[in-house]
Enzyme design. Sequence first.
Site, PDB file in Angstrom:
ATOM      1  N   CYS A 137       0.784  -1.227   0.001  1.00  0.00           N
ATOM      2  CA  CYS A 137      -0.069   0.070   0.058  1.00  0.00           C
ATOM      3  C   CYS A 137       0.814   1.130  -0.078  1.00  0.00           C
ATOM      4  O   CYS A 137       0.402   2.298  -0.204  1.00  0.00           O
ATOM      5  CB  CYS A 137      -0.837   0.098   1.426  1.00  0.00           C
ATOM      6  N   HIS A 174      -3.213   6.919   4.568  1.00  0.00           N
ATOM      7  CA  HIS A 174      -3.525   5.869   3.667  1.00  0.00           C
ATOM      8  C   HIS A 174      -4.859   5.444   4.141  1.00  0.00           C
ATOM      9  O   HIS A 174      -5.180   5.186   5.695  1.00  0.00           O
ATOM     10  CB  HIS A 174      -2.663   4.563   3.867  1.00  0.00           C
ATOM     11  N   ASN A 209     -10.293   0.085   0.955  1.00  0.00           N
ATOM     12  CA  ASN A 209      -8.713   0.296   0.807  1.00  0.00           C
ATOM     13  C   ASN A 209      -8.132  -0.214  -0.574  1.00  0.00           C
ATOM     14  O   ASN A 209      -8.265  -1.452  -0.772  1.00  0.00           O
ATOM     15  CB  ASN A 209      -8.228  -0.705   1.831  1.00  0.00           C
TER      16      ASN A 209
END
Length: 322
Positions: free
Chosen positions: A108, A249, A279
């Site tokens: 990520c 994030h 996500n």
Amino acid sequence: MVGTGSQVPERILTNADLEKIVDTSDQWITERTGMKERHIAAPGEAASDLAIVACEKALAEAKVKPDELDLIIVGTVTGDMPFPSTACILQQRLGAPHAAAFDLSAGCTGFIYALGVTQQFVATGAFRTALVVGVEMMSKITDWTDRSTCVLFGDGAGAAVLKASEEPHTGILGTYLAANGEGGPHLYMPAGGSRQPATIETVQQRLHTCKMNGNAVFKVAVRSMADSVTHLLHQTGLKLDDVSLLIPHQANLRIIEATTKLLKFPSERVFVNIAKYGNTSSATTIIALDEARRAGLVHPGDVVMLVAFGAGLTWGGVAIRF
Ligand code: ACO
């Protein structure tokens, strides 16, 4: 940074839809993650199909033609195929024959790592005009029978165009990249590489899907994103008050809230869009930055900080003055 763009697939998967797939509830997902819906790619739709639209939007805003690009870096762990790189596929599809192109794997944190690497190339004069992409198709490596992971992820892409500038106090002011390989087993995909090549058994055992120890990742996430902000402040000489917008994030609303609480950063200057997208891994921060810019939340002179963490484990951040 002279242009940004983003794109998500058309199909929306709501928490109510997930209730029909696994033993879960809208209440559990909302309370534990802050997510309400996510966008899921169609069968046959690949990372470059989304990324190319995001790239075209970013190039249009930047008024840069593809043949002016001399570098394309894509942060992804779910590219079109293991090789060639998705960056090379985009180079061909965009028509950017003068660009060097490669993918970068940092989970990520992929977009932040890609931005950090690009900044070094531009600062040394090796390249002048670069396209940086974060794209992920997590739905394609999700175990749709595992309720502890399948509710979390969505698909999406974001892109940014970077140009060399002589102005000393604008653009990327600082980057911080970090990793700890000891945390690797907390978040990984076991098969499909040289350790366990694809066999009928690996497919039957669903080893080509994302495995995660959510609690372990949660703890590292809060510490590492707060740590990234602190490092960036030291590196740039900025104070928390100088940061107009913090874009963390988007993995879990509770992680975002715990991080901003730890930093004592005002929540009204934190950008959150997790309810809409879930996500999207390496795409979250660039999709969020693009949305924030298009919503008029970023003004000339503003300092925006992007911070992320992910598989590796990796983490880091970037401070940008617009
Ligand atoms: N619906 C209902 N119940 C669930 C679900 C679900 N979807 N998932 C888990 N549960 C249950 C568990 O089985 C457990 O039940 P039990 O108490 O009977 O054993 C209970 O809920 C609590 O489970 P926990 O795992 O302790 O729940 P937690 O509050 O930690 O939330 C979560 C889990 C959302 C995964 C959280 O730990 C998290 O967000 N972790 C970080 C994830 C993350 O950031 N990933 C980044 C990926 S980055 C990349 O590179 C891809």
